[in-house]
Design a protein around this motif. Structure first.
Motif, short mmCIF file in Angstrom:
data_model
loop_
_atom_site.label_atom_id
_atom_site.label_comp_id
_atom_site.label_asym_id
_atom_site.label_seq_id
_atom_site.Cartn_x
_atom_site.Cartn_y
_atom_site.Cartn_z
N ASN A 433 0.52 -1.40 -0.04
CA ASN A 433 0.12 -0.67 -0.23
C ASN A 433 0.96 1.44 -0.49
O ASN A 433 1.16 1.68 -0.76
CB ASN A 433 -1.24 0.07 1.64
CG ASN A 433 -2.16 -0.87 0.73
OD1 ASN A 433 -2.35 -1.65 0.41
ND2 ASN A 433 -2.95 -1.32 1.96
N LYS A 436 2.13 1.45 -3.58
CA LYS A 436 1.27 1.93 -4.60
C LYS A 436 0.55 3.27 -4.39
O LYS A 436 0.21 3.71 -5.38
CB LYS A 436 0.56 1.16 -3.58
CG LYS A 436 -1.11 0.62 -5.34
CD LYS A 436 -1.85 -0.80 -4.61
CE LYS A 436 -3.15 -0.66 -4.52
NZ LYS A 436 -3.80 -2.47 -4.12
N TYR A 437 0.34 3.93 -3.18
CA TYR A 437 0.29 5.14 -2.75
C TYR A 437 0.67 5.95 -2.58
O TYR A 437 -0.39 7.19 -2.06
CB TYR A 437 -1.55 4.75 -1.11
CG TYR A 437 -2.72 3.49 -1.77
CD1 TYR A 437 -3.67 4.24 -2.64
CD2 TYR A 437 -2.77 2.77 -1.11
CE1 TYR A 437 -4.06 3.52 -3.24
CE2 TYR A 437 -3.40 1.22 -1.23
CZ TYR A 437 -4.44 1.86 -1.97
OH TYR A 437 -5.93 1.45 -2.81
N ASP A 460 4.98 6.68 4.21
CA ASP A 460 5.26 7.44 2.99
C ASP A 460 4.96 8.14 2.86
O ASP A 460 4.37 9.22 4.13
CB ASP A 460 4.16 6.26 2.23
CG ASP A 460 2.72 6.81 2.34
OD1 ASP A 460 2.65 7.41 2.00
OD2 ASP A 460 2.15 5.63 2.71
N MET A 463 0.20 10.59 -1.38
CA MET A 463 -1.72 11.22 -0.81
C MET A 463 -2.30 11.09 0.55
O MET A 463 -2.71 12.13 0.67
CB MET A 463 -2.34 10.17 -1.72
CG MET A 463 -2.81 8.92 -2.41
SD MET A 463 -4.16 8.43 -2.57
CE MET A 463 -3.30 8.44 -4.21
N GLY A 464 -2.20 10.08 1.20
CA GLY A 464 -2.38 10.31 2.53
C GLY A 464 -3.68 9.60 2.63
O GLY A 464 -4.43 9.37 1.83
N ILE A 465 -4.76 9.83 3.58
CA ILE A 465 -5.97 9.72 4.59
C ILE A 465 -6.87 10.33 5.15
O ILE A 465 -6.09 10.95 6.05
CB ILE A 465 -6.21 7.83 4.63
CG1 ILE A 465 -5.24 7.02 4.27
CG2 ILE A 465 -7.32 8.05 4.82
CD1 ILE A 465 -4.63 6.04 5.14
N ILE A 473 -11.11 2.22 6.04
CA ILE A 473 -10.10 1.49 5.78
C ILE A 473 -9.57 -0.02 6.30
O ILE A 473 -9.59 -0.98 5.82
CB ILE A 473 -9.12 1.99 5.19
CG1 ILE A 473 -8.39 2.47 6.83
CG2 ILE A 473 -9.35 2.93 4.26
CD1 ILE A 473 -6.76 3.37 6.28
N ALA A 480 -10.43 3.73 0.55
CA ALA A 480 -10.68 5.44 0.78
C ALA A 480 -10.84 5.63 -1.19
O ALA A 480 -10.43 5.27 -1.70
CB ALA A 480 -9.52 5.96 1.60
N SER A 482 -9.57 6.98 -4.21
CA SER A 482 -8.00 6.73 -4.73
C SER A 482 -8.11 6.29 -5.93
O SER A 482 -7.94 5.49 -7.06
CB SER A 482 -6.95 5.56 -3.36
OG SER A 482 -8.03 5.19 -3.14
N LEU A 488 -8.86 -4.06 -3.87
CA LEU A 488 -9.90 -5.28 -3.29
C LEU A 488 -10.42 -4.64 -2.09
O LEU A 488 -11.51 -4.69 -1.53
CB LEU A 488 -10.21 -6.39 -3.62
CG LEU A 488 -10.13 -7.45 -4.86
CD1 LEU A 488 -9.30 -8.23 -4.13
CD2 LEU A 488 -11.05 -7.37 -5.47
N LEU A 490 -9.28 -5.27 0.63
CA LEU A 490 -9.69 -6.01 1.89
C LEU A 490 -8.34 -6.19 2.64
O LEU A 490 -8.04 -6.65 3.34
CB LEU A 490 -9.40 -7.54 0.49
CG LEU A 490 -11.01 -7.46 0.11
CD1 LEU A 490 -11.01 -9.22 -0.47
CD2 LEU A 490 -11.73 -7.95 1.10
N GLY A 491 -6.81 -5.36 1.75
CA GLY A 491 -5.23 -6.03 2.07
C GLY A 491 -5.37 -5.74 3.68
O GLY A 491 -5.29 -6.17 4.84
N SER A 516 1.07 8.89 5.01
CA SER A 516 0.72 8.13 6.21
C SER A 516 2.46 7.46 7.08
O SER A 516 3.17 6.94 6.34
CB SER A 516 -0.67 7.11 5.67
OG SER A 516 -1.30 7.45 4.42
P1 ADP Z 1 -6.91 -1.89 -1.57
O1 ADP Z 1 -5.20 -1.42 -1.41
O2 ADP Z 1 -6.35 -3.12 -2.44
O3 ADP Z 1 -7.74 -1.14 -1.98
P2 ADP Z 1 -6.98 -2.00 1.63
O4 ADP Z 1 -7.26 -3.00 2.15
O5 ADP Z 1 -5.72 -2.64 1.11
O6 ADP Z 1 -7.47 -2.58 0.48
O7 ADP Z 1 -6.99 -0.64 1.89
C1 ADP Z 1 -8.19 0.07 2.13
C2 ADP Z 1 -7.73 1.07 1.26
O8 ADP Z 1 -6.64 2.09 2.39
C3 ADP Z 1 -7.09 2.54 -0.21
O9 ADP Z 1 -8.03 1.85 -0.92
C4 ADP Z 1 -6.61 3.16 0.22
O10 ADP Z 1 -8.10 3.83 0.00
C5 ADP Z 1 -6.65 3.60 1.67
N1 ADP Z 1 -4.92 2.88 1.76
C6 ADP Z 1 -4.27 2.11 2.31
N2 ADP Z 1 -2.99 2.38 2.22
C7 ADP Z 1 -2.76 3.79 2.02
C8 ADP Z 1 -1.45 4.97 2.29
N3 ADP Z 1 0.06 3.97 2.38
N4 ADP Z 1 -1.64 5.91 1.13
C9 ADP Z 1 -3.20 6.42 1.41
N5 ADP Z 1 -4.18 5.43 1.16
C10 ADP Z 1 -4.33 3.42 1.63
#
Ligand code: ADP
Length: 527
Positions: A433, A436-437, A460, A463-465, A473, A480, A482, A488, A490-491, A516
């Motif tokens: 994550n 990815k984010y 990281d 973009m933050g949450i 989440i 969130a 994104s 999915l 689910l992580g 984050s």
């Molecule tokens: P996924 O990544 O498959 O959507 P996760 O359960 O891993 O599902 O994460 C849920 C949501 O939390 C993500 O869709 C994302 O919007 C947000 N998120 C998770 N980690 C981060 C991060 N490091 N920075 C920003 N947003 C995050």
């Protein structure tokens, strides 16, 4: 309608006052009477000592009634005993003044006056029986008095029957009517009513008796807490000090079952005593409807989540599948055309492999979630090197993702107990994550330990949450906003389930636009 006498009913309180006054007056009149007789019949047999015995008895009852509550509640029988006592004494004087017309008339007046003053039929009839018995005794002792003895007795009974009975019966009937009317209203009300004094039940209506399954007679005198569920007693005790406008509480049935109720209560004072009136409404049906509404809403929410998941999952699965299909078609074309080179072949196969890995991961996640939702997540605890696993995950990610900027601070070894495969999954999900984010900005991974726990922070600068999303989440299929980044949802759910199964915690600190920090803590030992 059955009227149950209560310990402190208003009638009893009023009676106390009436009989207290009656006792005082009776003693006074009988005392003064001695002087009257002395004046009018100076030669008559009229000893002061015997009269004082009667007067002292009456006034003792009157006086002690102020101090002893035992006597206070028995003023009525004491009054009846007093008038019997007066009558017996009067017959005693009558006997010693045998044949004197003044004494015959006197005893007649005494008996008539007392008879009219008696308030109940039973008191009146038993008094008549006393007068008749005394007359018989007198007749045996002094047969010459036969006419004079009979007359007062018979006349008394006639007089009582004609004068007293009718008005008394009317009075009693009016009283009983209004009492029954009140009782009817009290009992037929839908709401339950309880009157209590300092927690002791003074009266309840039929609705309460039916609600708790205990007859009304048995509830009177009991502690009100006995019909309140143990869980609600502290709240009820606090409510007893003030006016309660509408408070939800829990009643207790005789069989121990709880009843959802709403109570209102206020204090009132009656004849200088303070009591409280509590109205009770059974809200079982309302509560059930509320629960059904909540269930319906949560079912709708579950359906929404499921639909959302299906749409996300099909989209997520379609991407690698389409890509696989395309690669396979290209490969087939090249094979048929004989234009396939070893380098080409290698590229295609590694592409195919990547897509297959992605597909496997997606399917694994879904399987994990369904396992966790069914509550069958098991952890296979063993001794492991947490620092080593974190390094391993970072390296794997670097191999896959090319030039990733991951700064890593960690001790050489950090031994703890846990499920190696599952813990690797947690690190992988959070680190993936962050990449990815993380908007391709550097990611920092720190591992450290204290006496009880192993810690991992992954930071990281992406973009933050936002605060609202942070609350969601960790839920299943929750994401969130994104845009353009697939997932999915689910992580984090899976990561949190695994961390909790190890007795650990997972926290996030984030600011939109700045990035984050996810911090995971595991206890070092699973004991
Ligand atoms: P996924 O990544 O498959 O959507 P996760 O359960 O891993 O599902 O994460 C849920 C949501 O939390 C993500 O869709 C994302 O919007 C947000 N998120 C998770 N980690 C981060 C991060 N490091 N920075 C920003 N947003 C995050």
């Amino acid at each position: 309608m059955k009227v149950v006498p209560t310990a402190v009913s208003p009638v009893a309180l009023k009676d106390q006052k009436v009989y207290r006054l009656a006792l005082f007056v009776a003693g006074l009149v009988y005392f003064l009477w001695w002087f009257a007789v002395k004046l009018i019949l100076p030669t008559a047999f009229n000893p002061v000592a015997s009269r004082m015995v009667v007067v002292v008895f009456i006034w003792s009852a009157w006086g002690l009634g102020f101090f002893s509550s035992w006597i206070k509640f028995r003023l009525r029988p004491l009054f009846l005993i007093s008038v019997w006592f007066i009558t017996i004494h009067y017959y005693y004087l009558f006997y010693h003044n045998g044949g004197d017309i003044n004494w015959i008339v006197g005893s007649f007046i005494t008996v008539a006056a007392i008879g009219i003053g008696l308030l109940s039929n039973a008191a009146m009839l038993s008094y008549s029986a006393l007068v008749i018995s005394l007359s018989i005794v007198l007749l045996i002792l002094e047969p010459s008095l036969r006419y004079s003895v009979y007359f007062p007795g018979i006349l008394t009974i006639l007089l009582q029957a004609n004068l007293g009975l009718r008005s008394r019966l009317n009075l009693l009937k009016t009283l009983a009517d209004s009492n029954a009317r009140f009782q009817l209203i009290f009992d037929s009300a839908f709401d339950g009513f309880i009157v209590h004094e300092k927690g002791q039940i003074v009266d309840v209506n039929q609705s309460i008796a039916e609600m708790v399954g205990i007859p009304r007679e048995k509830l009177i005198g009991r502690d009100i807490m006995e019909i309140i569920h143990p869980d609600a007693r502290a709240q009820a005790a606090a409510g007893m000090q003030r006016e309660v406008s509408a408070m939800e509480s829990i009643g207790l049935r005789k069989d121990g079952a709880p009843i959802a109720i709403e109570v209102r209560a206020k204090g009132f004072s009656f004849l200088k005593r303070s009591a409280r009136l509590v109205t009770v409404q059974d809200i079982t049906d309302r509560k059930r409807a509320e629960k059904e509404r909540i269930d319906r809403e949560s079912m709708a929410e579950n359906l929404r989540l499921r639909d959302e998941f299906i749409s996300i999952a099909s989209h997520e699965l379609k991407t690698p599948i389409s890509s696989l299909k395309l690669q396979a078609q290209l490969l087939e074309r090249d094979l048929l055309g004989g234009t396939v080179s070893a380098v080409n072949m290698n590229k295609v196969v590694s592409l195919l492999n990547r897509q297959l890995n992605r597909l496997t991961e997606l399917v694994e996640s879904m399987l994990d979630v369904s396992r966790m939702s069914a509550g069958s997540l098991t952890v296979d605890v063993q001794k492991m090197d947490f620092a080593e696993i974190v390094r391993e995950v970072i390296n794997r990610l670097r191999q896959r993702g090319g030039a990733l900027l991951i700064h890593h601070e960690s001790p050489e070894h950090l031994y703890m107990e846990g499920d190696l495969v599952r813990i690797r999954q947690v690190i992988e999900n959070i680190l993936t994550n962050a990449v990815k984010y993380g908007q391709e900005k550097p990611v920092r991974v720190v591992v450290w330990a204290d006496a009880q726990s192993a810690h991992l922070a992954i930071e990281d600068h992406g973009m933050g949450i936002d605060a609202e999303s942070i609350r969601r989440i960790f839920g299943r299929f929750e994401r969130a906003t994104s845009p353009n980044i697939s997932g999915l949802g689910l992580g984090l759910y899976i990561a949190q389930q695994i961390v909790q199964a190890h007795g650990g915690t997972i926290e996030v600190n984030s600011e939109v636009g700045s990035g984050s920090v996810f911090t995971v803590t595991f206890p070092l030992s699973q004991a």
